[in-house]
Design a protein around this motif. Structure first.
Motif, short mmCIF file in Angstrom:
data_model
loop_
_atom_site.label_atom_id
_atom_site.label_comp_id
_atom_site.label_asym_id
_atom_site.label_seq_id
_atom_site.Cartn_x
_atom_site.Cartn_y
_atom_site.Cartn_z
N GLY A 1 0.80 -1.22 0.00
CA GLY A 1 0.00 0.00 0.00
C GLY A 1 0.83 1.27 0.00
O GLY A 1 0.27 2.37 -0.11
N LEU A 2 2.14 1.17 0.11
CA LEU A 2 3.01 2.35 0.11
C LEU A 2 3.10 2.95 -1.30
O LEU A 2 2.79 2.27 -2.28
CB LEU A 2 4.40 1.98 0.63
N PRO A 3 3.53 4.20 -1.41
CA PRO A 3 3.54 4.86 -2.73
C PRO A 3 4.24 4.06 -3.83
O PRO A 3 3.69 3.90 -4.92
CB PRO A 3 4.25 6.19 -2.44
N ASP A 4 5.46 3.57 -3.58
CA ASP A 4 6.14 2.77 -4.60
C ASP A 4 6.96 1.67 -3.94
O ASP A 4 8.15 1.82 -3.66
CB ASP A 4 7.06 3.64 -5.46
N PRO A 5 6.32 0.51 -3.72
CA PRO A 5 7.03 -0.60 -3.09
C PRO A 5 7.82 -1.45 -4.07
O PRO A 5 8.52 -2.39 -3.65
CB PRO A 5 5.89 -1.41 -2.47
N ALA A 6 7.72 -1.19 -5.37
CA ALA A 6 8.30 -2.08 -6.37
C ALA A 6 9.80 -2.30 -6.19
O ALA A 6 10.27 -3.45 -6.22
CB ALA A 6 7.97 -1.59 -7.77
N PRO A 7 10.61 -1.24 -6.01
CA PRO A 7 12.05 -1.49 -5.82
C PRO A 7 12.35 -2.35 -4.60
O PRO A 7 13.25 -3.20 -4.63
CB PRO A 7 12.64 -0.08 -5.68
N THR A 8 11.60 -2.12 -3.52
CA THR A 8 11.82 -2.90 -2.30
C THR A 8 11.41 -4.35 -2.51
O THR A 8 12.10 -5.28 -2.07
CB THR A 8 11.05 -2.29 -1.13
N VAL A 9 10.28 -4.58 -3.16
CA VAL A 9 9.83 -5.95 -3.44
C VAL A 9 10.85 -6.66 -4.33
O VAL A 9 11.15 -7.85 -4.14
CB VAL A 9 8.43 -5.95 -4.07
N ALA A 10 11.41 -5.93 -5.28
CA ALA A 10 12.45 -6.52 -6.14
C ALA A 10 13.67 -6.91 -5.32
O ALA A 10 14.28 -7.97 -5.54
CB ALA A 10 12.84 -5.53 -7.24
N ARG A 11 14.03 -6.06 -4.35
CA ARG A 11 15.17 -6.38 -3.49
C ARG A 11 14.86 -7.58 -2.60
O ARG A 11 15.73 -8.43 -2.37
CB ARG A 11 15.52 -5.16 -2.63
N MET A 12 13.63 -7.70 -2.13
CA MET A 12 13.21 -8.88 -1.35
C MET A 12 13.38 -10.14 -2.18
O MET A 12 13.80 -11.20 -1.66
CB MET A 12 11.76 -8.73 -0.91
N VAL B 1 2.51 -0.04 -10.83
CA VAL B 1 2.80 1.19 -10.08
C VAL B 1 3.00 2.35 -11.05
O VAL B 1 2.52 3.47 -10.81
CB VAL B 1 4.04 1.01 -9.18
N ALA B 2 3.66 2.09 -12.16
CA ALA B 2 3.86 3.13 -13.17
C ALA B 2 2.53 3.57 -13.77
O ALA B 2 2.30 4.77 -14.01
CB ALA B 2 4.80 2.63 -14.27
N GLN B 3 1.63 2.62 -14.03
CA GLN B 3 0.31 2.95 -14.56
C GLN B 3 -0.49 3.80 -13.57
O GLN B 3 -1.14 4.78 -13.94
CB GLN B 3 -0.47 1.68 -14.89
N GLU B 4 -0.47 3.42 -12.30
CA GLU B 4 -1.18 4.18 -11.28
C GLU B 4 -0.68 5.62 -11.24
O GLU B 4 -1.47 6.57 -11.15
CB GLU B 4 -1.01 3.52 -9.91
N ALA B 5 0.63 5.77 -11.29
CA ALA B 5 1.22 7.11 -11.24
C ALA B 5 0.85 7.91 -12.48
O ALA B 5 0.48 9.09 -12.40
CB ALA B 5 2.73 7.01 -11.09
N ARG B 6 0.92 7.27 -13.64
CA ARG B 6 0.62 7.97 -14.90
C ARG B 6 -0.81 8.45 -14.94
O ARG B 6 -1.11 9.53 -15.46
CB ARG B 6 0.91 7.03 -16.08
N LEU C 1 -1.18 -6.74 -5.18
CA LEU C 1 -0.99 -8.17 -4.96
C LEU C 1 -1.42 -8.95 -6.20
O LEU C 1 -0.76 -9.91 -6.61
CB LEU C 1 -1.79 -8.62 -3.74
N ALA C 2 -2.52 -8.53 -6.80
CA ALA C 2 -3.00 -9.17 -8.03
C ALA C 2 -1.95 -9.07 -9.14
O ALA C 2 -1.76 -10.01 -9.92
CB ALA C 2 -4.31 -8.54 -8.48
N ALA C 3 -1.27 -7.92 -9.20
CA ALA C 3 -0.23 -7.74 -10.22
C ALA C 3 0.92 -8.73 -10.02
O ALA C 3 1.53 -9.19 -11.00
CB ALA C 3 0.29 -6.31 -10.19
N LEU C 4 1.22 -9.04 -8.78
CA LEU C 4 2.32 -9.96 -8.49
C LEU C 4 1.98 -11.40 -8.84
O LEU C 4 2.88 -12.24 -8.94
CB LEU C 4 2.69 -9.88 -7.01
#
Length: 389
Positions: A214-225, A247-252, A263-266
């Protein structure tokens, strides 16, 4: 006097000042997120107070002063004071007696530093005096905040062994407050002890993962996980690049983050798998339904409003954004109600039964295809009835 907490709206609340006065001089300090977030100049959601007073004494003083209180976590020393401008949690100072990675046995303490030492990260172990706003910092939390550096208090491996959930909390806090490069010791400890997450309840893991997503952009952190082998323990099915694309689509399209959508995206478009993950994370009925609906996607771009009418607004947004489609037609739009009832068809001479339902479905489909044009309902109904006469 050292570092001071800058004045903020919540530090000026009259109801909190009255609460502090009831607890007595020297018996209250602000702690945790409120102190951290004020130093970071971000909005404070919850105010917590630490006190050397035992829970029974806290209750006695609040009750005597007419302050409503609820023993929300009395077994851990927490009493919630229900105040006019929002609740405040008051927790007696504690130190750990024993831990097993899932739960801790605690004893009440009288030393502020003992209480601070049992917390997870240096930035969460900051206390402030309500009267002077002086900050008490035994582990370098202020310096870490300024550097956007997330560090465990003491030995990272030991802190994780005390509570395995701290691995996921580490990544959530890193995504929210941290900077790169991340703390090497913390990452190494999380990678080394990732398998300990298997001993936690699925509900706790699911809740922590949704908080992260739910955070603004968790993608880099999830990638690091994923790189560190942590994600494979809690969500081995994850497609990390798909999260970054969403995340990019939401921002755009200026659409607010949504943890269930992310979660669905993952997850791959597999209804059975989505049901397994929903059960594993102990999601609510509504969350499970959304995950399943998102899993039924086929990648085809569909009419946004027709999709929302059929699936509901949230699920339509999920489908559109996951497909990289434009969700702008839904902005400010309210899903309409189909204006035709079966009784109106019967009144036109059609016998009640399956034929009425078939006509209803047919007219509804044409009405949706025509852009929900209510002024065409009569004509559509006339044509449908004529076709069966």
């Amino acid at each position: 006097m050292g570092e001071r907490l800058p004045p903020a709206g919540w530090t000026r609340r009259d109801d909190i000042a009255a609460l502090v006065a009831v607890l007595g001089e020297g018996n209250a300090r602000y702690v945790g997120g409120a102190v951290r977030d004020t130093l970071l100049e971000i909005a404070v959601k919850d105010v917590d107070i630490a006190t050397p007073l035992l829970p029974d004494e806290v209750i006695r003083r609040l009750s005597a002063a007419g302050i409503r209180n609820v023993p929300t976590g009395i077994e851990h020393g927490t009493i919630t004071a229900v105040l006019p401008f929002g609740p405040v949690e008051i927790t007696t100072l504690r130190h750990d007696v024993s831990t097993d990675g899932r739960r801790a046995t605690v004893a009440f303490a009288s030393d502020w530093q003992d209480d601070a030492a049992r917390r997870d990260f240096t930035m969460n172990a900051l206390y402030a005096d309500p009267a002077t706003l002086e900050i008490f910092d035994w582990f370098g939390g202020v310096a870490d905040l300024k550097a956007r550096r997330l560090r465990f208090i003491g030995d990272a491996r030991q802190r994780i062994r005390e509570d395995h959930l701290r691995i996921l909390r580490y990544f959530r806090f890193q995504a929210r407050f941290g900077s790169q490069p991340a703390d090497k010791e913390a990452e190494e400890a999380c990678a080394e002890l990732a398998a300990t997450l298997k001993g936690l309840s699925r509900e706790r893991i699911g809740m922590e993962m949704l908080n992260l997503l739910g955070l603004p952009d968790p993608a880099p952190t999830v990638a690091r996980m994923a790189e560190l082998g942590v994600l494979a323990v809690v969500l081995p099915e994850a497609d990390v690049p798909a999260l970054a694309a969403l995340v990019a689509q939401e921002a755009r399209q200026s659409i607010a983050p949504d943890p269930v959508r992310r979660l669905a995206a993952l997850l791959p478009a597999d209804a059975a798998l989505s049901e397994q993950v929903a059960s594993r994370f102990r999601l609510s009925g509504a969350q499970k339904k959304r995950l399943a609906t998102a899993a039924a996607r086929d990648g085809a771009v569909q009419d946004a409003r027709a999709l929302a009418y059929r699936l509901g607004m949230d699920s339509a947004l999920d489908r559109l954004l996951l497909a990289g489609a434009d969700a702008k037609p839904l902005e400010g739009w309210t899903i309409p109600v189909f204006p035709l009832k079966g009784g109106e068809i019967v009144a036109r001479g059609v016998k009640a039964g399956p034929e009425v339902a078939r006509i209803l479905r047919g007219v509804e489909a044409q009405w949706v295809a025509a852009g929900f044009a209510d002024d065409r309902i009569e004509a559509l109904l006339d044509a449908a009835i004529a076709s069966v006469s």
